[in-house]
Design a protein around this motif. Structure first.
Motif, PDB file in Angstrom:
ATOM      1  N   LEU A  90      42.443  37.360  39.455  1.00 28.19           N
ATOM      2  CA  LEU A  90      41.091  37.070  39.934  1.00 28.19           C
ATOM      3  C   LEU A  90      41.102  36.544  41.364  1.00 28.19           C
ATOM      4  N   LYS A  91      42.111  35.755  41.711  1.00 26.40           N
ATOM      5  CA  LYS A  91      42.208  35.273  43.093  1.00 26.40           C
ATOM      6  C   LYS A  91      42.494  36.420  44.048  1.00 26.40           C
ATOM      7  N   ARG A  92      43.317  37.374  43.595  1.00 24.03           N
ATOM      8  CA  ARG A  92      43.581  38.564  44.399  1.00 24.03           C
ATOM      9  C   ARG A  92      42.289  39.354  44.588  1.00 24.03           C
ATOM     10  N   ALA A  93      41.527  39.499  43.515  1.00 18.92           N
ATOM     11  CA  ALA A  93      40.247  40.206  43.602  1.00 18.92           C
ATOM     12  C   ALA A  93      39.287  39.478  44.533  1.00 18.92           C
ATOM     13  N   GLU A  94      39.313  38.151  44.481  1.00 18.17           N
ATOM     14  CA  GLU A  94      38.466  37.353  45.364  1.00 18.17           C
ATOM     15  C   GLU A  94      38.813  37.619  46.832  1.00 18.17           C
ATOM     16  N   ALA A 121      40.990  45.228  39.708  1.00 21.82           N
ATOM     17  CA  ALA A 121      41.622  43.923  39.499  1.00 21.82           C
ATOM     18  C   ALA A 121      40.840  43.088  38.483  1.00 21.82           C
ATOM     19  N   ILE A 122      39.525  43.124  38.581  1.00 21.78           N
ATOM     20  CA  ILE A 122      38.698  42.364  37.636  1.00 21.78           C
ATOM     21  C   ILE A 122      38.800  42.963  36.236  1.00 21.78           C
ATOM     22  N   ALA A 123      38.760  44.275  36.137  1.00 20.72           N
ATOM     23  CA  ALA A 123      38.883  44.937  34.835  1.00 20.72           C
ATOM     24  C   ALA A 123      40.221  44.620  34.177  1.00 20.72           C
ATOM     25  N   ASN A 124      41.294  44.625  34.965  1.00 20.78           N
ATOM     26  CA  ASN A 124      42.615  44.299  34.420  1.00 20.78           C
ATOM     27  C   ASN A 124      42.683  42.846  33.959  1.00 20.78           C
ATOM     28  N   ALA A 125      42.089  41.951  34.710  1.00 19.81           N
ATOM     29  CA  ALA A 125      42.065  40.538  34.317  1.00 19.81           C
ATOM     30  C   ALA A 125      41.285  40.368  33.017  1.00 19.81           C
ATOM     31  N   LYS A 126      40.146  41.019  32.918  1.00 24.58           N
ATOM     32  CA  LYS A 126      39.325  40.927  31.711  1.00 24.58           C
ATOM     33  C   LYS A 126      40.069  41.482  30.507  1.00 24.58           C
ATOM     34  N   ARG A 127      40.679  42.636  30.651  1.00 22.25           N
ATOM     35  CA  ARG A 127      41.418  43.271  29.564  1.00 22.25           C
ATOM     36  C   ARG A 127      42.562  42.378  29.092  1.00 22.25           C
ATOM     37  N   THR A 128      43.302  41.806  30.040  1.00 20.34           N
ATOM     38  CA  THR A 128      44.406  40.918  29.688  1.00 20.34           C
ATOM     39  C   THR A 128      43.912  39.711  28.905  1.00 20.34           C
ATOM     40  N   PRO A 165      34.084  52.253  57.998  1.00 17.23           N
ATOM     41  CA  PRO A 165      33.604  53.459  57.314  1.00 17.23           C
ATOM     42  C   PRO A 165      33.380  53.223  55.808  1.00 17.23           C
ATOM     43  N   CYS A 166      32.337  53.844  55.293  1.00 12.72           N
ATOM     44  CA  CYS A 166      31.969  53.672  53.883  1.00 12.72           C
ATOM     45  C   CYS A 166      33.087  54.088  52.927  1.00 12.72           C
ATOM     46  N   VAL A 167      33.836  55.119  53.288  1.00 11.44           N
ATOM     47  CA  VAL A 167      34.938  55.554  52.418  1.00 11.44           C
ATOM     48  C   VAL A 167      35.968  54.439  52.278  1.00 11.44           C
ATOM     49  N   ASP A 168      36.284  53.752  53.373  1.00  9.27           N
ATOM     50  CA  ASP A 168      37.241  52.645  53.328  1.00  9.27           C
ATOM     51  C   ASP A 168      36.702  51.483  52.498  1.00  9.27           C
ATOM     52  N   VAL A 169      35.416  51.199  52.663  1.00  5.92           N
ATOM     53  CA  VAL A 169      34.785  50.117  51.898  1.00  5.92           C
ATOM     54  C   VAL A 169      34.810  50.457  50.411  1.00  5.92           C
ATOM     55  N   ALA A 170      34.452  51.690  50.073  1.00  9.04           N
ATOM     56  CA  ALA A 170      34.437  52.114  48.673  1.00  9.04           C
ATOM     57  C   ALA A 170      35.826  52.013  48.052  1.00  9.04           C
ATOM     58  N   GLN A 171      36.855  52.362  48.810  1.00  6.04           N
ATOM     59  CA  GLN A 171      38.227  52.273  48.315  1.00  6.04           C
ATOM     60  C   GLN A 171      38.575  50.828  47.993  1.00  6.04           C
ATOM     61  N   GLN A 172      38.201  49.911  48.860  1.00  7.01           N
ATOM     62  CA  GLN A 172      38.495  48.500  48.623  1.00  7.01           C
ATOM     63  C   GLN A 172      37.670  47.945  47.462  1.00  7.01           C
ATOM     64  N   LEU A 173      36.427  48.405  47.334  1.00 10.89           N
ATOM     65  CA  LEU A 173      35.609  47.989  46.190  1.00 10.89           C
ATOM     66  C   LEU A 173      36.246  48.456  44.880  1.00 10.89           C
ATOM     67  N   GLN A 174      36.828  49.636  44.905  1.00 13.46           N
ATOM     68  CA  GLN A 174      37.524  50.141  43.720  1.00 13.46           C
ATOM     69  C   GLN A 174      38.690  49.226  43.368  1.00 13.46           C
ATOM     70  N   ALA A 175      39.406  48.733  44.357  1.00 12.77           N
ATOM     71  CA  ALA A 175      40.520  47.815  44.117  1.00 12.77           C
ATOM     72  C   ALA A 175      40.017  46.513  43.488  1.00 12.77           C
ATOM     73  N   VAL A 176      38.892  46.009  43.968  1.00 12.60           N
ATOM     74  CA  VAL A 176      38.308  44.787  43.406  1.00 12.60           C
ATOM     75  C   VAL A 176      37.917  45.031  41.955  1.00 12.60           C
ATOM     76  N   GLU A 177      37.230  46.131  41.718  1.00 14.88           N
ATOM     77  CA  GLU A 177      36.780  46.464  40.370  1.00 14.88           C
ATOM     78  C   GLU A 177      37.965  46.591  39.414  1.00 14.88           C
ATOM     79  N   GLY A 219      47.488  32.118  33.488  1.00 15.06           N
ATOM     80  CA  GLY A 219      47.986  32.048  34.864  1.00 15.06           C
ATOM     81  C   GLY A 219      47.940  33.404  35.548  1.00 15.06           C
ATOM     82  N   LYS A 220      48.329  34.446  34.807  1.00 18.33           N
ATOM     83  CA  LYS A 220      48.282  35.803  35.358  1.00 18.33           C
ATOM     84  C   LYS A 220      46.843  36.249  35.593  1.00 18.33           C
TER      85      LYS A 220
END
Length: 86
Positions: free
Chosen positions: A17-21, A50-57, A36-48, A11-12
């Motif tokens: 993953l839904k948050r990452a979506e 979230a997915i890494a944390n889901a995978k690790r869990t 701006p690309c810096v803002d986009v990159a920051q958000q991409l980092q958040a997605v990455e 469930g977690k």
């Protein structure tokens, strides 16, 4: 045939993953809207992240609940296989 394989952490994992979506949809909109690309990159980092944390869990939960403590050869092979994704 679909086999039901569920753990308490699933469930977690799904929530992460839904948050990452949602973040990913926002990133797409940011690019389409010329943000701006810096803002986009920051958000991409958040997605990455979230997915890494889901995978690790998911992997840690599998290791804790699906592999025998005695460590049969089959379990050791499965541990080697799944640990490649950490």
């Amino acid at each position: 045939m679909i086999s039901e394989h569920s753990h308490a952490s699933h469930g977690k994992v799904v929530a992460r993953l839904k948050r990452a979506e949602g973040h990913l949809r926002s990133v797409i909109a940011m690019i389409e809207n010329g943000k701006p690309c810096v803002d986009v990159a920051q958000q991409l980092q958040a997605v990455e992240s979230a997915i890494a944390n889901a995978k690790r869990t998911l992997i840690h939960d599998h290791m804790d609940h699906c592999l025998d403590a005695e460590g049969s050869e089959t379990d050791r092979a499965e541990l080697r296989a799944i640990s490649r994704y950490l």
